[in-house]
Scaffold this motif. Sequence first.
Motif, short mmCIF file in Angstrom:
data_model
loop_
_atom_site.label_atom_id
_atom_site.label_comp_id
_atom_site.label_asym_id
_atom_site.label_seq_id
_atom_site.Cartn_x
_atom_site.Cartn_y
_atom_site.Cartn_z
N GLY A 66 32.73 28.65 78.78
CA GLY A 66 31.30 28.39 78.54
C GLY A 66 30.76 29.13 77.34
O GLY A 66 30.14 28.54 76.45
N ARG A 69 32.43 27.92 74.00
CA ARG A 69 31.94 26.61 73.57
C ARG A 69 30.49 26.72 73.09
O ARG A 69 30.13 26.12 72.07
CB ARG A 69 32.04 25.58 74.70
N GLU A 70 29.68 27.49 73.79
CA GLU A 70 28.28 27.65 73.40
C GLU A 70 28.17 28.27 72.01
O GLU A 70 27.34 27.87 71.19
CB GLU A 70 27.55 28.52 74.42
N LYS A 71 29.01 29.25 71.71
CA LYS A 71 28.90 29.97 70.43
C LYS A 71 29.59 29.25 69.27
O LYS A 71 29.29 29.54 68.12
CB LYS A 71 29.45 31.38 70.58
#
Length: 166
Positions: A66, A69-71
């Motif tokens: 998570g 992927r977010e960064k």
Amino acid sequence: MFLQQLTVGPLDVNCYLIADEITKEAICIDPGGNVDDILDILNSNSLKLKYIINTHGHFDHIGGNGALREKTGAILAIHTHDAVLLKDAVSHAAFFGITSKNSPQPDMLLKENDILKIQHRNITCIKEFQLRIFNRWGEMVFETNDADFQWSGKDNIGHVQNNGFD
């Protein structure tokens, strides 16, 4: 080719960063945790993460999905048969007395013989780095197009086989 192994997460699993040194496109295999360490390596080598790949869906291999992927905006991929495990990481980890995070759902479902590419192009040639996906004993294995490197999550410990390819 760039290849970096890290030990990450609560059970110290192996995580790999692989990149094309010209395009700087990278793949991260099994980011079980320590996302800041993974990001430091990506940033210090000016790499752009294209794919996050899980060899299987156990909590110790997916803990960083998570945040990573977010960064980075990378595409999250896992084998079709393991995708269901991504949402149960918290309960699976609790069974071992460990805290974890559930993974976001994958952007891409992989199946046997799929190929992922990071590649560069110049005036005289096209060079490709490919990962071929196949299933072995209930786990996913990734193999480079020249078969000199293989990655898997067998026995919850990722490993790399190097037959001399640089």
